[in-house]
Design a protein around this motif. Structure first.
Motif, PDB file in Angstrom:
ATOM      1  N   ARG B 309       0.459   1.235  -8.745  1.00  8.49           N
ATOM      2  CA  ARG B 309       1.336   0.199  -9.261  1.00  8.49           C
ATOM      3  C   ARG B 309       1.903  -0.641  -8.114  1.00  8.49           C
ATOM      4  O   ARG B 309       1.909  -1.860  -8.169  1.00  8.49           O
ATOM      5  CB  ARG B 309       2.458   0.867 -10.061  1.00  8.49           C
ATOM      6  CG  ARG B 309       3.444  -0.097 -10.682  1.00  8.49           C
ATOM      7  CD  ARG B 309       2.854  -0.855 -11.848  1.00  8.49           C
ATOM      8  NE  ARG B 309       2.904  -0.087 -13.059  1.00  8.49           N
ATOM      9  CZ  ARG B 309       3.804  -0.304 -14.035  1.00  8.49           C
ATOM     10  NH1 ARG B 309       4.664  -1.276 -13.929  1.00  8.49           N
ATOM     11  NH2 ARG B 309       3.795   0.440 -15.101  1.00  8.49           N
ATOM     12  N   GLU B 310       2.342   0.073  -7.070  1.00  4.63           N
ATOM     13  CA  GLU B 310       2.870  -0.639  -5.900  1.00  4.63           C
ATOM     14  C   GLU B 310       1.832  -1.604  -5.335  1.00  4.63           C
ATOM     15  O   GLU B 310       2.132  -2.754  -5.011  1.00  4.63           O
ATOM     16  CB  GLU B 310       3.274   0.378  -4.815  1.00  4.63           C
ATOM     17  CG  GLU B 310       3.678  -0.266  -3.503  1.00  4.63           C
ATOM     18  CD  GLU B 310       3.519   0.660  -2.305  1.00  4.63           C
ATOM     19  OE1 GLU B 310       3.754   1.870  -2.469  1.00  4.63           O
ATOM     20  OE2 GLU B 310       3.163   0.171  -1.215  1.00  4.63           O
ATOM     21  N   ILE B 313       1.498  -4.615  -7.473  1.00  7.21           N
ATOM     22  CA  ILE B 313       2.601  -5.553  -7.266  1.00  7.21           C
ATOM     23  C   ILE B 313       2.351  -6.382  -6.009  1.00  7.21           C
ATOM     24  O   ILE B 313       2.483  -7.598  -6.002  1.00  7.21           O
ATOM     25  CB  ILE B 313       3.941  -4.791  -7.151  1.00  7.21           C
ATOM     26  CG1 ILE B 313       4.277  -4.130  -8.488  1.00  7.21           C
ATOM     27  CG2 ILE B 313       5.054  -5.731  -6.731  1.00  7.21           C
ATOM     28  CD1 ILE B 313       5.422  -3.136  -8.418  1.00  7.21           C
ATOM     29  N   ARG B 314       1.951  -5.676  -4.955  1.00 11.36           N
ATOM     30  CA  ARG B 314       1.706  -6.384  -3.697  1.00 11.36           C
ATOM     31  C   ARG B 314       0.603  -7.422  -3.862  1.00 11.36           C
ATOM     32  O   ARG B 314       0.715  -8.548  -3.382  1.00 11.36           O
ATOM     33  CB  ARG B 314       1.318  -5.399  -2.594  1.00 11.36           C
ATOM     34  CG  ARG B 314       2.457  -4.468  -2.228  1.00 11.36           C
ATOM     35  CD  ARG B 314       2.085  -3.540  -1.082  1.00 11.36           C
ATOM     36  NE  ARG B 314       3.190  -2.633  -0.805  1.00 11.36           N
ATOM     37  CZ  ARG B 314       4.290  -2.990  -0.145  1.00 11.36           C
ATOM     38  NH1 ARG B 314       4.400  -4.222   0.335  1.00 11.36           N
ATOM     39  NH2 ARG B 314       5.255  -2.129   0.047  1.00 11.36           N
ATOM     40  N   LEU B 315      -0.464  -7.013  -4.556  1.00 14.14           N
ATOM     41  CA  LEU B 315      -1.578  -7.944  -4.746  1.00 14.14           C
ATOM     42  C   LEU B 315      -1.117  -9.141  -5.571  1.00 14.14           C
ATOM     43  O   LEU B 315      -1.439 -10.285  -5.249  1.00 14.14           O
ATOM     44  CB  LEU B 315      -2.750  -7.235  -5.429  1.00 14.14           C
ATOM     45  CG  LEU B 315      -3.461  -6.172  -4.587  1.00 14.14           C
ATOM     46  CD1 LEU B 315      -4.431  -5.366  -5.436  1.00 14.14           C
ATOM     47  CD2 LEU B 315      -4.199  -6.812  -3.410  1.00 14.14           C
ATOM     48  N   ALA B 316      -0.339  -8.891  -6.633  1.00 13.73           N
ATOM     49  CA  ALA B 316       0.130  -9.982  -7.478  1.00 13.73           C
ATOM     50  C   ALA B 316       1.005 -10.943  -6.676  1.00 13.73           C
ATOM     51  O   ALA B 316       0.949 -12.153  -6.861  1.00 13.73           O
ATOM     52  CB  ALA B 316       0.910  -9.432  -8.661  1.00 13.73           C
ATOM     53  N   LEU B 317       1.779 -10.394  -5.749  1.00 13.45           N
ATOM     54  CA  LEU B 317       2.664 -11.249  -4.959  1.00 13.45           C
ATOM     55  C   LEU B 317       1.917 -11.984  -3.857  1.00 13.45           C
ATOM     56  O   LEU B 317       2.524 -12.717  -3.094  1.00 13.45           O
ATOM     57  CB  LEU B 317       3.795 -10.418  -4.345  1.00 13.45           C
ATOM     58  CG  LEU B 317       4.770  -9.802  -5.343  1.00 13.45           C
ATOM     59  CD1 LEU B 317       5.884  -9.082  -4.628  1.00 13.45           C
ATOM     60  CD2 LEU B 317       5.346 -10.883  -6.258  1.00 13.45           C
ATOM     61  N   GLY B 318       0.623 -11.745  -3.784  1.00 14.73           N
ATOM     62  CA  GLY B 318      -0.161 -12.537  -2.853  1.00 14.73           C
ATOM     63  C   GLY B 318      -0.666 -11.795  -1.633  1.00 14.73           C
ATOM     64  O   GLY B 318      -1.124 -12.421  -0.685  1.00 14.73           O
ATOM     65  N   ALA B 319      -0.585 -10.454  -1.652  1.00 21.01           N
ATOM     66  CA  ALA B 319      -1.167  -9.706  -0.539  1.00 21.01           C
ATOM     67  C   ALA B 319      -2.678  -9.774  -0.656  1.00 21.01           C
ATOM     68  O   ALA B 319      -3.225  -9.675  -1.754  1.00 21.01           O
ATOM     69  CB  ALA B 319      -0.709  -8.260  -0.579  1.00 21.01           C
ATOM     70  N   ARG B 320      -3.348  -9.982   0.460  1.00 20.25           N
ATOM     71  CA  ARG B 320      -4.804  -9.946   0.439  1.00 20.25           C
ATOM     72  C   ARG B 320      -5.268  -8.507   0.620  1.00 20.25           C
ATOM     73  O   ARG B 320      -4.537  -7.673   1.149  1.00 20.25           O
ATOM     74  CB  ARG B 320      -5.364 -10.809   1.571  1.00 20.25           C
ATOM     75  CG  ARG B 320      -5.320 -12.286   1.223  1.00 20.25           C
ATOM     76  CD  ARG B 320      -5.732 -13.126   2.389  1.00 20.25           C
ATOM     77  NE  ARG B 320      -4.722 -13.051   3.441  1.00 20.25           N
ATOM     78  CZ  ARG B 320      -4.823 -13.712   4.590  1.00 20.25           C
ATOM     79  NH1 ARG B 320      -5.888 -14.439   4.843  1.00 20.25           N
ATOM     80  NH2 ARG B 320      -3.872 -13.610   5.500  1.00 20.25           N
ATOM     81  N   LEU B 394      -8.512  -2.352  -5.057  1.00 25.29           N
ATOM     82  CA  LEU B 394      -8.023  -2.264  -6.430  1.00 25.29           C
ATOM     83  C   LEU B 394      -7.960  -3.650  -7.062  1.00 25.29           C
ATOM     84  O   LEU B 394      -7.704  -4.649  -6.395  1.00 25.29           O
ATOM     85  CB  LEU B 394      -6.618  -1.644  -6.443  1.00 25.29           C
ATOM     86  CG  LEU B 394      -6.535  -0.148  -6.183  1.00 25.29           C
ATOM     87  CD1 LEU B 394      -5.077   0.276  -6.120  1.00 25.29           C
ATOM     88  CD2 LEU B 394      -7.254   0.626  -7.279  1.00 25.29           C
ATOM     89  N   PRO B 396      -6.007  -6.232  -9.146  1.00 26.07           N
ATOM     90  CA  PRO B 396      -4.561  -6.381  -9.357  1.00 26.07           C
ATOM     91  C   PRO B 396      -4.137  -6.153 -10.809  1.00 26.07           C
ATOM     92  O   PRO B 396      -3.103  -5.528 -11.056  1.00 26.07           O
ATOM     93  CB  PRO B 396      -4.270  -7.813  -8.908  1.00 26.07           C
ATOM     94  CG  PRO B 396      -5.575  -8.475  -8.706  1.00 26.07           C
ATOM     95  CD  PRO B 396      -6.596  -7.409  -8.501  1.00 26.07           C
ATOM     96  N   ILE B 397      -4.929  -6.649 -11.735  1.00 17.71           N
ATOM     97  CA  ILE B 397      -4.524  -6.514 -13.153  1.00 17.71           C
ATOM     98  C   ILE B 397      -4.509  -5.048 -13.549  1.00 17.71           C
ATOM     99  O   ILE B 397      -3.553  -4.548 -14.146  1.00 17.71           O
ATOM    100  CB  ILE B 397      -5.491  -7.303 -14.059  1.00 17.71           C
ATOM    101  CG1 ILE B 397      -5.465  -8.781 -13.676  1.00 17.71           C
ATOM    102  CG2 ILE B 397      -5.111  -7.126 -15.516  1.00 17.71           C
ATOM    103  CD1 ILE B 397      -6.567  -9.594 -14.311  1.00 17.71           C
ATOM    104  N   LEU B 400      -1.699  -3.134 -11.884  1.00 14.28           N
ATOM    105  CA  LEU B 400      -0.388  -3.387 -12.488  1.00 14.28           C
ATOM    106  C   LEU B 400      -0.224  -2.643 -13.799  1.00 14.28           C
ATOM    107  O   LEU B 400       0.876  -2.280 -14.186  1.00 14.28           O
ATOM    108  CB  LEU B 400      -0.212  -4.891 -12.741  1.00 14.28           C
ATOM    109  CG  LEU B 400       0.158  -5.711 -11.517  1.00 14.28           C
ATOM    110  CD1 LEU B 400       0.090  -7.193 -11.830  1.00 14.28           C
ATOM    111  CD2 LEU B 400       1.560  -5.349 -11.041  1.00 14.28           C
ATOM    112  N   ARG B 401      -1.341  -2.433 -14.470  1.00 10.26           N
ATOM    113  CA  ARG B 401      -1.277  -1.759 -15.757  1.00 10.26           C
ATOM    114  C   ARG B 401      -1.160  -0.239 -15.584  1.00 10.26           C
ATOM    115  O   ARG B 401      -0.827   0.480 -16.522  1.00 10.26           O
ATOM    116  CB  ARG B 401      -2.557  -2.087 -16.536  1.00 10.26           C
ATOM    117  CG  ARG B 401      -2.285  -2.459 -17.977  1.00 10.26           C
ATOM    118  CD  ARG B 401      -3.579  -2.733 -18.695  1.00 10.26           C
ATOM    119  NE  ARG B 401      -3.903  -4.152 -18.741  1.00 10.26           N
ATOM    120  CZ  ARG B 401      -5.142  -4.626 -18.762  1.00 10.26           C
ATOM    121  NH1 ARG B 401      -6.170  -3.814 -18.723  1.00 10.26           N
ATOM    122  NH2 ARG B 401      -5.361  -5.911 -18.830  1.00 10.26           N
TER     123      ARG B 401
END
Ligand SMILES: Nc1ncnc2c1ncn2[C@@H]1O[C@H](COP(=O)(O)OP(=O)(O)OP(=O)(O)O)[C@@H](O)[C@H]1O
Ligand SMILES: [Mg+2]
Lengths: 273, 403
Positions: B309-310, B313-320, B394, B396-397, B400-401
């Motif tokens: 999950r972490e 979140i990081r990927l959604a916030l724009g981490a590559r 991973l 991101p979607i 996050l789920r």
């Protein structure tokens, strides 16, 4: 100005017999400064569409123009950078980092932007203050109520001043009072700062706060209206935010609700606790 | 920039979950400290052995009849012993060496009610010089006692303890087999020899006394030759060999039936075998380091699942992907390096303590400390790679789920 444009976008999950057509030829345009609500039955493709809009996923067919640039062909890393620079997310399940203070959660996107610690802190504190959580900055998610957690998430989405915020059922895990508060906060931010918001919701009364409602059914957009509920004729112009950007006249950017909102203090008031 | 971001995040994550961090690093702590302790103990033991061999006497050659054979049986003893003639021949051949003939014989010593089995050595007063062995009480042999074969003897500390149990013993007479002997001195305690035997379990008497009164012949079972520092041991050894081949009528091409042992050579040999042992111990300990690395991989793999999950979140916030990869690599690297650091401290401390407890000398081996520390960092990065890669790939979607 069109911020976002989906042109004949389809999304197909699976292959062959197990194929699911989650989106089936969607056309959608969203202007800068708009507040769009997305509605539709479960499984109609709302989240799928949001994921594509949020550059978390790629369309199977069709084009996605972000500020006129086709981003449907971007690779993973390029999409990540786009998210980092332009997009903000609010999730149904908050998605805050556990065991991490509200402050650090809000700072997180700024870390990826490469900001220095002092600058991160300043911006994050300002955003937490804007969502009314200045007295909760050192609380971890476990020490915050659902509504407070979602406000931290909103602060996190806002802190980078994104071009657009995507919120997939932001009040889905909240009771109606908290839902109202969150919506008050979002629409206040929209009105005061001219932030573009796309929000999925199942609640017509929440969708009513938006400038425009888009309704999905079976992977298609079946209705686009500025009137979620029939309540009188249009004509009043939406109050644009400080950016001054407004919806294109004659298309959809109207809301008579905007005028009915109280002063900015209500934003603070809603976030006081 | 990217590395900096990943570093900031990795350090935050390490601090946030202290227990997980501790467990991740623990394997490395154990591995590194085990390597360091093992190697230091090995080195200490090895130094101990060589020091004791050196304590036998420097530049020492030991002549004995028979030859060493590999395998069971050890020394062949069917070869003829030396005799007084051989001793005088060595004396004639070399004027500038110190030499001592030895007759070694198992005996039973009896005093009052005490009765002990020990080893008697008939020799001259040179023996104590060669072995650099002092008399702690009483005195050594006088020249006339050696010449006359007087019934006097010097006791090792163990014999003193067992036979006299703390009673006054100088000038007291006791019995060695059928010989009555007067105590004139007590040797300084030497402790265990390199081979593990008790060097203090010994009675010294003049050579003549032993030959005439106990053995009943003029055989000599060993000749010790101490060569001065500046002379080549090898040259002396070669000359001794030639001399004895001649004296013992060994035909050209036939094998020696005696042996000239060079203590330096033996020391080197023992040192080699102990260092092999040290290497072996080190290798076993290195395996534990590997296990530590696998431990890191294990915990990191579990952590990646737990932290899906972490990561989402990081990927959604724009981490590559590569930033997530780097974050996890740095986490693993930092934890294993910290583990290595703690391991070094514990290892060196433990080595000091254990060598002290085992009365071994502490020989600091900086190389092994450096190598195991560096290795710990490498282990973290190598074993952290798989989990880090998994995290970075991973979706991101889905992340996050993840619940
Ligand atoms: N990863 C996936 N793999 C296969 N099918 C999927 C996947 N994600 C979504 N779907 C399917 O796509 C369709 C649309 O799903 P989506 O999540 O967009 O619906 P939704 O409108 O958000 O529904 P809800 O209101 O329940 O959240 C559904 O039929 C769903 O089963
Ligand atoms: Mg959904």
């Amino acid at each position: 100005m069109k911020l976002i444009e989906l042109l004949d976008v389809s999304k197909v999950y699976g292959r062959g017999g197990a194929e699911t057509r989650a989106l089936d030829g969607i056309d959608l345009a969203i202007d800068a400064g708009e507040f769009v609500a997305v509605m539709g039955t479960s499984g109609s493709g709302k989240s799928t569409c949001m994921n594509i809009l949020g550059c978390l996923d790629k369309p199977t067919h069709g084009r996605y123009l972000f500020r006129g640039v086709d981003v449907s062909k971007l690779d993973r890393d390029e999409r990540a950078l786009l998210r980092r620079r332009h997009l903000g997310f609010i999730f149904q399940s908050f998605n805050l980092l556990a065991r991490t203070s509200a402050l650090e959660n809000v700072e997180l996107p700024l870390v990826y932007r490469g900001l220095r610690k002092a600058e991160r802190r300043r911006l994050a504190l300002a955003q937490l203050d804007a969502v009314g959580l200045s007295d909760r900055v050192h609380h971890t998610p476990a020490e915050l109520s659902g509504g407070q957690q979602q406000r931290v998430a909103i602060a996190r989405a806002l802190v980078t001043s994104p071009s657009i915020i995507f919120a997939d059922e932001p009040t889905g895990n909240l009771d109606s009072r908290n839902s109202q508060e969150i919506l008050t906060l979002l629409s206040g931010l929209h009105r005061e700062r001219g932030i573009t918001i796309v929000m999925v919701t199942h609640e017509p009364e929440l969708a009513a706060l938006a400038d425009r409602v888009v309704v999905f059914r079976d992977g298609r957009i079946v209705s686009e209206s500025n009137e979620p509920e029939p309540s009188g004729g249009g004509g009043s112009s939406r109050s644009a935010g400080p950016s001054g950007e407004s919806g294109q006249p004659g298309e959809s950017g109207h809301s008579r609700l905007s005028g009915s909102w109280g002063p900015g203090s209500e934003l603070r008031g809603g976030g006081a606790r | 920039m990217m590395a900096w971001i990943a570093m900031v995040i990795a350090l935050k994550e390490i601090r946030r979950n202290k227990l997980r961090s501790f467990l991740t690093g623990l394997g490395i702590v154990i591995g590194v400290s085990a390597v360091i302790v093992m190697v230091h103990l090995g080195k200490g033991a090895s130094r101990n052995v060589t020091e004791e061999i050196a304590s036998l006497g420097k530049n020492l050659l030991i002549l004995s009849p028979g030859t060493r054979r590999r395998g069971p049986g050890g020394t062949r003893s069917d070869a003829r012993d030396f005799d007084d003639g051989d001793v005088s021949a060595v004396e004639r051949e070399f004027e500038d060496v110190i030499m001592a003939p030895l007759v070694v014989r198992p005996v039973t010593a009896v005093y009052a009610n005490a009765n002990v089995s020990t080893t008697a050595i008939g020799t001259t007063s040179k023996y104590l010089d060669i072995r650099d062995w002092a008399v702690s009480r009483g005195r050594g042999f006088a020249a006339h006692e050696v010449a006359a074969g007087s019934r006097v003897c010097i006791l090792g500390q163990t014999v003193v303890d067992e036979l006299f149990q703390g009673e006054g013993l100088l000038d007291v007479s006791f019995r060695i087999d059928r010989l009555s002997c007067r105590v004139i001195g007590v040797l300084e305690a030497k402790g265990q020899s390199a081979m593990g035997s008790d060097q203090d379990d010994i009675i010294l008497m003049p050579l003549r006394t032993m030959q005439r009164r106990l053995a009943g012949n003029t055989d000599v079972s060993q000749i010790m030759v101490s060569v001065s520092e500046e002379r080549s041991l090898a040259a002396v050894s070669e000359r001794l060999r030639a001399l004895f081949r001649e004296r013992r009528n060994i035909a050209r091409g036939a094998a020696d039936d005696f042996e000239v042992r060079d203590m330096k050579e033996i020391a080197a040999m023992v040192e080699k075998s102990t260092s092999t042992l040290t290497a072996l111990l080190g290798a076993i300990a290195a395996v534990s380091m590997l296990v530590g690395g696998i431990g890191i991989m294990n915990i990191m793999l579990v952590a990646v699942t737990e932290r899906t999950r972490e990561i989402g979140i990081r990927l959604a916030l724009g981490a590559r992907g590569r930033e997530v990869l780097l974050q996890f690599l740095i986490e693993a690297g930092v934890l294993s390096t910290l583990g290595g650091l703690v391991g070094v401290l514990l290892g060196v401390g433990g080595s000091l303590l254990l060598t002290m407890k085992m009365t071994l000398p502490f020989v600091f081996v900086p190389e092994i400390v450096a190598v195991s520390f560096l290795f710990s960092a490498v282990v973290g990065i190598v074993f952290g790679f798989l989990p880090a890669r998994r995290a970075s790939m991973l979706d991101p979607i889905e992340a996050l789920r993840h619940e």
